[in-house]
Design a protein around this motif. Sequence first.
Motif, PDB file in Angstrom:
ATOM      1  N   THR A   2       1.387   8.671 -10.240  1.00 16.77           N
ATOM      2  CA  THR A   2       0.790   7.776  -9.262  1.00 16.77           C
ATOM      3  C   THR A   2      -0.329   8.495  -8.524  1.00 16.77           C
ATOM      4  O   THR A   2      -0.136   9.604  -8.033  1.00 16.77           O
ATOM      5  N   LEU A  19       2.823  -4.725  -0.947  1.00 18.08           N
ATOM      6  CA  LEU A  19       3.761  -3.619  -1.080  1.00 18.08           C
ATOM      7  C   LEU A  19       3.355  -2.729  -2.252  1.00 18.08           C
ATOM      8  O   LEU A  19       3.330  -1.507  -2.137  1.00 18.08           O
ATOM      9  N   TRP A  20       3.045  -3.353  -3.386  1.00 24.54           N
ATOM     10  CA  TRP A  20       2.532  -2.605  -4.527  1.00 24.54           C
ATOM     11  C   TRP A  20       1.245  -3.250  -4.969  1.00 24.54           C
ATOM     12  O   TRP A  20       1.183  -4.464  -5.039  1.00 24.54           O
ATOM     13  N   GLY A  24       2.757   1.442  -1.812  1.00 19.55           N
ATOM     14  CA  GLY A  24       3.368   2.433  -2.685  1.00 19.55           C
ATOM     15  C   GLY A  24       2.455   3.610  -2.962  1.00 19.55           C
ATOM     16  O   GLY A  24       2.863   4.775  -2.851  1.00 19.55           O
ATOM     17  N   LYS A  25       1.204   3.331  -3.297  1.00 22.60           N
ATOM     18  CA  LYS A  25       0.266   4.413  -3.598  1.00 22.60           C
ATOM     19  C   LYS A  25      -0.075   5.217  -2.348  1.00 22.60           C
ATOM     20  O   LYS A  25      -0.242   6.426  -2.422  1.00 22.60           O
ATOM     21  N   LEU A  29       4.352   6.862  -3.957  1.00 22.41           N
ATOM     22  CA  LEU A  29       5.570   6.449  -4.657  1.00 22.41           C
ATOM     23  C   LEU A  29       5.232   5.713  -5.950  1.00 22.41           C
ATOM     24  O   LEU A  29       4.175   5.094  -6.062  1.00 22.41           O
ATOM     25  N   GLU A  31       5.932   2.593  -8.649  1.00 22.17           N
ATOM     26  CA  GLU A  31       6.151   1.165  -8.406  1.00 22.17           C
ATOM     27  C   GLU A  31       7.639   0.832  -8.277  1.00 22.17           C
ATOM     28  O   GLU A  31       8.043   0.159  -7.322  1.00 22.17           O
ATOM     29  N   THR A  33      10.139   2.741  -7.497  1.00 26.95           N
ATOM     30  CA  THR A  33      10.696   3.356  -6.287  1.00 26.95           C
ATOM     31  C   THR A  33      10.293   2.564  -5.047  1.00 26.95           C
ATOM     32  O   THR A  33      11.103   2.344  -4.151  1.00 26.95           O
ATOM     33  N   THR A  34       9.052   2.120  -5.010  1.00 29.42           N
ATOM     34  CA  THR A  34       8.551   1.336  -3.873  1.00 29.42           C
ATOM     35  C   THR A  34       9.371   0.068  -3.701  1.00 29.42           C
ATOM     36  O   THR A  34       9.844  -0.238  -2.600  1.00 29.42           O
ATOM     37  N   TYR A  35       9.552  -0.669  -4.784  1.00 26.53           N
ATOM     38  CA  TYR A  35      10.321  -1.916  -4.699  1.00 26.53           C
ATOM     39  C   TYR A  35      11.793  -1.660  -4.392  1.00 26.53           C
ATOM     40  O   TYR A  35      12.421  -2.414  -3.647  1.00 26.53           O
ATOM     41  N   LEU A  43      12.199   1.982   3.331  1.00 29.99           N
ATOM     42  CA  LEU A  43      10.849   2.529   3.233  1.00 29.99           C
ATOM     43  C   LEU A  43      10.645   3.560   4.337  1.00 29.99           C
ATOM     44  O   LEU A  43      11.153   3.391   5.452  1.00 29.99           O
TER      45      LEU A  43
END
Length: 93
Positions: A2, A19-20, A24-25, A29, A31, A33-35, A43
Motif C-alpha cells: 500500500t 474509507l477506502w 486506509g492509504k 493500511l 484494504e 485491514t481497513t474494512y 480504527l
Amino acid sequence: MTVGLSVAEILDLPALVPLWPTVGKALGLAESTTYQLAAENRLPGDLEVIRLGRRRVVRTVDLHKFLGLVPGNSETAAEATAAVSNEHPIPTA
C-alpha cells in the motif's frame, strides 16, 4: 504493498472521505485491514465511520486531527511537510 498519501494530498481532501482508499492509504493500511478495523470499530484514533447507503466515509477533520494536521494551522502543516521531505528526499539529477 500500500502506498500512502502525501501531506499535501491529505490537506487537499473534501469534508468527507471514503474509507477506502483514502483513509486506509492515509493510515498505511491494506484494504481488507481497513474494512475489518472499521467493522470492529477499531480504527486508530477512534475515527468514526459514517455509513451513507453502501458507502463508508470518515470526516476529514477527524483524519487531520489523528494525523496531527490541523487545517488552517500552517505551522503544523509546514512541520509535517518538512518531516516528510526529510524522510523522502527528492533526488537531484
